[in-house]
Each structure stands twice: as C-alpha cells, then as structure tokens.
Design an enzyme around this catalytic site. Structure first.
Site, mmCIF file in Angstrom:
data_model
loop_
_atom_site.group_PDB
_atom_site.id
_atom_site.type_symbol
_atom_site.label_atom_id
_atom_site.label_comp_id
_atom_site.label_asym_id
_atom_site.label_seq_id
_atom_site.Cartn_x
_atom_site.Cartn_y
_atom_site.Cartn_z
ATOM 1 N N VAL A 113 32.085 52.602 28.242
ATOM 2 C CA VAL A 113 31.353 52.346 28.004
ATOM 3 C C VAL A 113 30.809 52.323 26.227
ATOM 4 C CG1 VAL A 113 30.410 54.131 29.329
ATOM 5 C CG2 VAL A 113 28.691 52.000 27.989
ATOM 6 N N SER A 114 30.303 52.780 25.747
ATOM 7 C CA SER A 114 30.085 52.582 23.676
ATOM 8 C C SER A 114 31.104 53.996 23.107
ATOM 9 C CB SER A 114 28.287 53.540 24.139
ATOM 10 O OG SER A 114 27.831 53.719 23.057
ATOM 11 N N TRP A 115 30.707 55.089 23.176
ATOM 12 C CA TRP A 115 32.150 56.380 22.233
ATOM 13 C C TRP A 115 33.172 56.018 24.031
ATOM 14 C CZ3 TRP A 115 34.445 59.984 24.562
ATOM 15 C CH2 TRP A 115 35.253 60.891 23.819
#
Length: 294
Positions: A113-115
């Site tokens: 998720v995300s980074w």
C-alpha cells in the site's frame, strides 16, 4: 475509550507471531500470521506505507484468515531498530528475500500500500520467481506519478503525523479523505500508530528517490490487482490508471468515496476483492485468458 481501543488492537494482533530477525545485515521486527498452519494458499507478503508499523495493518491480516500473512517494520519504524546506513528498493527487496528464506517460504503473493506498493512492484520485478500474484493499493509507478494535493502531500512528508496526536487529528481528513472520518474509526487508526524515528522516516523517504517502475512494468506478466480510491488526496486515481495501462495482466478496481486509507474505510469490499483475485486459477503461459482485464 482507551480500554476499547486497546481491546481492538489486542484482537487484531492476537494471532500474530512477533519475532526479531537478523537478515541482510539488519534487524527487523517481523509479524507472521498462520505461517505454521496447513493451507491451500500461498502466504501474503505485505509491504506497509511509509512510517507505518505492523499494528496499522493487523486487521487486514486477521481478515484474510484462510492464508498466512507476513509483514515487517522497516528500519527505524515500529519495533525495528533505527537504520545505520541508508537502503533503497534493490537492497530492501534482497533483504526481504533473505527473510523469506529464513522463514522457509519459497513463493508468495505480494501486496503493498502506498510507499509499500512501490516496494511490492520492485520485489515482484526483482524476484519474479518468488512472486505469484501482485496487489497494489493506493500507489504509483514512482517518479512518473501524478502528484496529490499539495496540502495533503506537505502533511504526508511531516513525521509529526505519527508523533503528534493533535496534528494527526487536525489534518486527518486532509491526509486520508472523508470516508474514514467517523471518530471511532479515526481514533482506532491513530491508536495503532507508533512514531518512527526521524532517521528511519527520512531513510524511508530517500529509499524511493529517483525510483520508477514504469520502464519495467510492460514486461511484468504477473496477474495484478490494482485498488484505488477516487477520493485519495495523496495518490490520485490517475496513478492507478497509469499502472493499469502499463501492466499487461492487470485489473483496476476503484473504491467509490475511498481516500488513502480505503483498506480500512472500505475493508469489506477490499477483502472480498483481494480474496476473489487471489483465489482465481492461474492461467497457463500463452493462454488467451491471460489477456489484460478490462
């Protein structure tokens, strides 16, 4: 209220097996769920968002109760000691492979998720033989990303969101959108967070400096599920569209009203989509069914 939140956190972590593992010259706090239990499914290897500790995503590990789940705190995050030297996507993907070796795990389904979505992409590219399927949530192809709103990005880069509860409360909607705005959900998420060290947070930011997966993604044939929120102030939906256009065998699902934390605000929809995707039979090489999902 604190007692209620502590109980919720204990519930999410009740089946987690926590260890400190020395791998790749680093010490990492590692959590596994059901790794020693028989299963018809591969374990899920999960890469978290920047500065986020294991506890923040523990409810997802609990929800995917029919398979093993592996997650660790990045150096200087959660319970992992502060990093002495910087790292990048290449070295951390190698370290992760070393961790899988130590855990006795050969192949995994990879999720981020995300980074952590960037790390998941890089792991799948660097260690394709160990990756069956890929799930990308609220993430981008790196330096070619469409940026989010400046107000959200400036708060995202500020580690005070982990250290200062009042700061997080004040800027929660700017950071994560309105779908998780219910007080109890917001408080529960904030309660799970443990502040990263300043060096740990900075090194995690620097790890992806100049990184992009865009040139390599057209050559990655792993079945890929892309989950995006249409109210994400940090990683706009357009980034998911870019990923979907670059990855040949990918599927894009948009969570209506979903902000950056749609894994929590839309948890039932996300878990259903993830489980359906992971349970799909693998296509044989050259099978016309492996063509890109619309």
């Amino acid at each position: 209220m604190t007692d209620i939140l502590d109980e919720a956190l204990d519930e999410a972590m009740r089946d987690a097996h926590i260890t400190m593992e020395n791998v790749g010259g680093r010490t990492l706090r590692v959590a596994t769920w059901r790794l020693d239990e028989p299963s018809d499914h591969l374990p899920v290897l999960f890469f978290n968002g920047i500065g986020a500790n294991i506890e923040a995503v523990a409810p997802l590990a609990e929800a995917l109760h029919d398979r093993a789940f592996i997650m660790f705190d990045m150096p200087g995050v959660g319970g992992s000691p502060e990093p002495v030297v910087p790292y990048n996507a290449v070295t951390m993907a190698w370290t992760t492979a070393q961790l899988l070796d130590k855990l006795g795990v050969d192949m995994v389904d990879v999720m981020g998720v995300s980074w952590g979505g960037a790390m998941a992409q890089h792991f799948a590219l660097q260690h394709g033989a160990r990756t069956r399927r890929l799930i990308l949530c609220a993430t981008t192809a790196g330096m070619v990303m469409i940026p989010g709103k400046p107000a959200a990005l400036s708060k995202m880069a500020d580690p005070r969101r982990y250290i200062d509860t009042a700061f997080m409360e004040e800027h929660f909607q700017t950071l994560y959108g309105g779908a998780l705005g219910k007080a109890e959900d917001k408080a529960e998420h904030i309660h799970r967070l443990k502040p990263p060290t300043r060096r740990g947070y900075m090194y995690q930011l620097l790890a992806m400096l100049g990184w992009t997966s865009a040139p390599a993604l057209p050559f990655m044939r792993k079945p890929t599920l892309i989950l995006m929120g249409d109210d994400d102030q940090i990683v706009p939906l357009a980034n998911g569209t870019i990923l979907n256009s670059l990855i040949p065998n990918s599927e894009l699902i948009v969570l209506e009203g979903g902000g950056h934390l749609f894994l929590m605000s839309h948890s039932e929809d996300c878990v259903a989509a993830i489980r359906r995707f992971l349970n799909e039979p693998d296509e044989e090489p050259g099978d016309p069914g492996a063509a890109k999902a619309a």
